[in-house]
Scaffold this motif. Sequence first.
Motif, PDB file in Angstrom:
ATOM      1  N   PHE A  72      -5.727  10.733  68.226  1.00 55.64           N
ATOM      2  CA  PHE A  72      -4.351  10.246  68.100  1.00 55.64           C
ATOM      3  C   PHE A  72      -4.307   8.982  67.247  1.00 55.64           C
ATOM      4  O   PHE A  72      -3.504   8.875  66.310  1.00 55.64           O
ATOM      5  CB  PHE A  72      -3.756   9.974  69.487  1.00 55.64           C
ATOM      6  N   MET A  73      -5.177   8.035  67.543  1.00 59.05           N
ATOM      7  CA  MET A  73      -5.175   6.784  66.785  1.00 59.05           C
ATOM      8  C   MET A  73      -5.568   7.018  65.325  1.00 59.05           C
ATOM      9  O   MET A  73      -5.011   6.396  64.413  1.00 59.05           O
ATOM     10  CB  MET A  73      -6.103   5.764  67.433  1.00 59.05           C
ATOM     11  N   THR A  74      -6.498   7.928  65.092  1.00 58.98           N
ATOM     12  CA  THR A  74      -6.878   8.260  63.718  1.00 58.98           C
ATOM     13  C   THR A  74      -5.669   8.770  62.937  1.00 58.98           C
ATOM     14  O   THR A  74      -5.496   8.458  61.755  1.00 58.98           O
ATOM     15  CB  THR A  74      -7.978   9.326  63.706  1.00 58.98           C
ATOM     16  N   ASP A  75      -4.799   9.519  63.612  1.00 51.38           N
ATOM     17  CA  ASP A  75      -3.633  10.102  62.953  1.00 51.38           C
ATOM     18  C   ASP A  75      -2.549   9.071  62.661  1.00 51.38           C
ATOM     19  O   ASP A  75      -1.914   9.123  61.609  1.00 51.38           O
ATOM     20  CB  ASP A  75      -3.062  11.212  63.838  1.00 51.38           C
ATOM     21  N   VAL A  76      -2.344   8.107  63.570  1.00 53.96           N
ATOM     22  CA  VAL A  76      -1.171   7.246  63.450  1.00 53.96           C
ATOM     23  C   VAL A  76      -1.458   5.824  62.974  1.00 53.96           C
ATOM     24  O   VAL A  76      -0.530   5.093  62.617  1.00 53.96           O
ATOM     25  CB  VAL A  76      -0.406   7.152  64.794  1.00 53.96           C
ATOM     26  N   LYS A  77      -2.714   5.413  62.959  1.00 50.28           N
ATOM     27  CA  LYS A  77      -3.008   4.018  62.619  1.00 50.28           C
ATOM     28  C   LYS A  77      -2.552   3.697  61.202  1.00 50.28           C
ATOM     29  O   LYS A  77      -2.603   4.527  60.306  1.00 50.28           O
ATOM     30  CB  LYS A  77      -4.492   3.722  62.778  1.00 50.28           C
ATOM     31  N   THR A  78      -2.128   2.464  61.016  1.00 54.10           N
ATOM     32  CA  THR A  78      -1.617   2.024  59.724  1.00 54.10           C
ATOM     33  C   THR A  78      -2.595   1.120  58.986  1.00 54.10           C
ATOM     34  O   THR A  78      -2.353   0.757  57.843  1.00 54.10           O
ATOM     35  CB  THR A  78      -0.292   1.273  59.898  1.00 54.10           C
ATOM     36  N   GLU A  79      -3.681   0.761  59.646  1.00 54.41           N
ATOM     37  CA  GLU A  79      -4.680  -0.084  58.997  1.00 54.41           C
ATOM     38  C   GLU A  79      -6.058   0.227  59.570  1.00 54.41           C
ATOM     39  O   GLU A  79      -6.190   0.701  60.694  1.00 54.41           O
ATOM     40  CB  GLU A  79      -4.356  -1.567  59.219  1.00 54.41           C
ATOM     41  N   ASP A  80      -7.080  -0.014  58.776  1.00 57.00           N
ATOM     42  CA  ASP A  80      -8.443   0.250  59.213  1.00 57.00           C
ATOM     43  C   ASP A  80      -8.788  -0.614  60.415  1.00 57.00           C
ATOM     44  O   ASP A  80      -8.473  -1.801  60.460  1.00 57.00           O
ATOM     45  CB  ASP A  80      -9.433  -0.044  58.083  1.00 57.00           C
TER      46      ASP A  80
ATOM     47  N   MET B   8      -9.545  17.178  60.509  1.00 58.33           N
ATOM     48  CA  MET B   8      -8.169  17.200  60.032  1.00 58.33           C
ATOM     49  C   MET B   8      -7.708  18.647  59.968  1.00 58.33           C
ATOM     50  O   MET B   8      -7.596  19.263  58.899  1.00 58.33           O
ATOM     51  CB  MET B   8      -8.044  16.538  58.657  1.00 58.33           C
ATOM     52  N   ALA B   9      -7.420  19.191  61.135  1.00 62.58           N
ATOM     53  CA  ALA B   9      -7.103  20.613  61.250  1.00 62.58           C
ATOM     54  C   ALA B   9      -5.820  20.986  60.529  1.00 62.58           C
ATOM     55  O   ALA B   9      -5.702  22.081  59.971  1.00 62.58           O
ATOM     56  CB  ALA B   9      -7.007  21.000  62.729  1.00 62.58           C
ATOM     57  N   ALA B  10      -4.834  20.083  60.559  1.00 58.34           N
ATOM     58  CA  ALA B  10      -3.525  20.389  59.958  1.00 58.34           C
ATOM     59  C   ALA B  10      -3.113  19.254  59.031  1.00 58.34           C
ATOM     60  O   ALA B  10      -2.282  18.415  59.385  1.00 58.34           O
ATOM     61  CB  ALA B  10      -2.489  20.590  61.060  1.00 58.34           C
TER      62      ALA B  10
ATOM     63  N   TYR C 128      -5.041  15.600  63.456  1.00 59.54           N
ATOM     64  CA  TYR C 128      -6.447  15.561  63.851  1.00 59.54           C
ATOM     65  C   TYR C 128      -6.682  16.081  65.261  1.00 59.54           C
ATOM     66  O   TYR C 128      -5.846  15.917  66.159  1.00 59.54           O
ATOM     67  CB  TYR C 128      -6.974  14.124  63.787  1.00 59.54           C
ATOM     68  N   TYR C 129      -7.853  16.678  65.439  1.00 57.06           N
ATOM     69  CA  TYR C 129      -8.362  16.979  66.777  1.00 57.06           C
ATOM     70  C   TYR C 129      -9.870  17.121  66.681  1.00 57.06           C
ATOM     71  O   TYR C 129     -10.472  17.007  65.608  1.00 57.06           O
ATOM     72  CB  TYR C 129      -7.679  18.207  67.367  1.00 57.06           C
TER      73      TYR C 129
END
Length: 288
Positions: free
Chosen positions: A91-99, A201-203, A195-196
Amino acid sequence: MTYHILYNPMAGDKKSRSKAAELPALQGAACVYHDITSITDYAALFADLGSEDTLVLCGGDGTLNRFINDTADLTLPCSVMYFASGSGNDFMTDVKTEDGQTFLCLDEYIKDLPTVELNGKAYRFINGIGYGIDGYCCEVGDKQKLVSDKPVNYTAIAIKGLLFHYKPCNATVTVDGKEYHYPKVWIAATMKGRYYGGGMMAAPGQDRHDKDGKVTLLVWYGSGSLRTLMAFPSIFKGEHIKHTKMVAVHEGHDITVTFDKPTPLQIDGETHTDITSYRVLAKAPAKV
């Protein structure tokens, strides 16, 4: 203001609580810690909170899934923050805005979530549904956790499963009333995010803020073990969708997938076994 920290004692190599205590945002603040695995009555917990308080979820994708389902019928009394301290954190990988971001407000992400129905019971999900080799990997990983404290190597499980142990199924798929048939299906995943599976990056084209609320179905089908194994690493960058002869992508609001034999399935990393069919209903965002 009081921060109520809901932590998963099993997340992040069992260090979720100690990691949360080190968050800069919580330093010097009034904090109360709650073991999320011990909470049996969220209504009672929420009754003691005011709008000036803040809930902080600490854990990974499984912790998120547990929270959104255990509170599905309740009105949240205050804002909810999320501290990503799990092993996968898709979830965080998908929505994060900064490294390096690990802390954000959840309020906008836990509204209007899709549901998946299994054997007559509905579950909300925030990342995706994995059906096939991905569900198999979660099932095997769960068994390994019962007998060992060592980190589970899901990549190794997937490789062995592709080559030797997992047998693909035939599937019937219905997307918004249109039916498709796929032979030898390895994956039939329906995604709210991109992501899952710990970074796959499935989708890549899925937008969790899609104005119509659509979700994406990925079907990996028709290929043999070696060909699938050779192409599989491309999923980590979302490039698997270029393999159009063995990967199909559909978007929709009402998706049903039926396999011709019982198969493990995972919802945000939480395993369900012996599943023959699932149905996802996507919810369009409420108009403001």
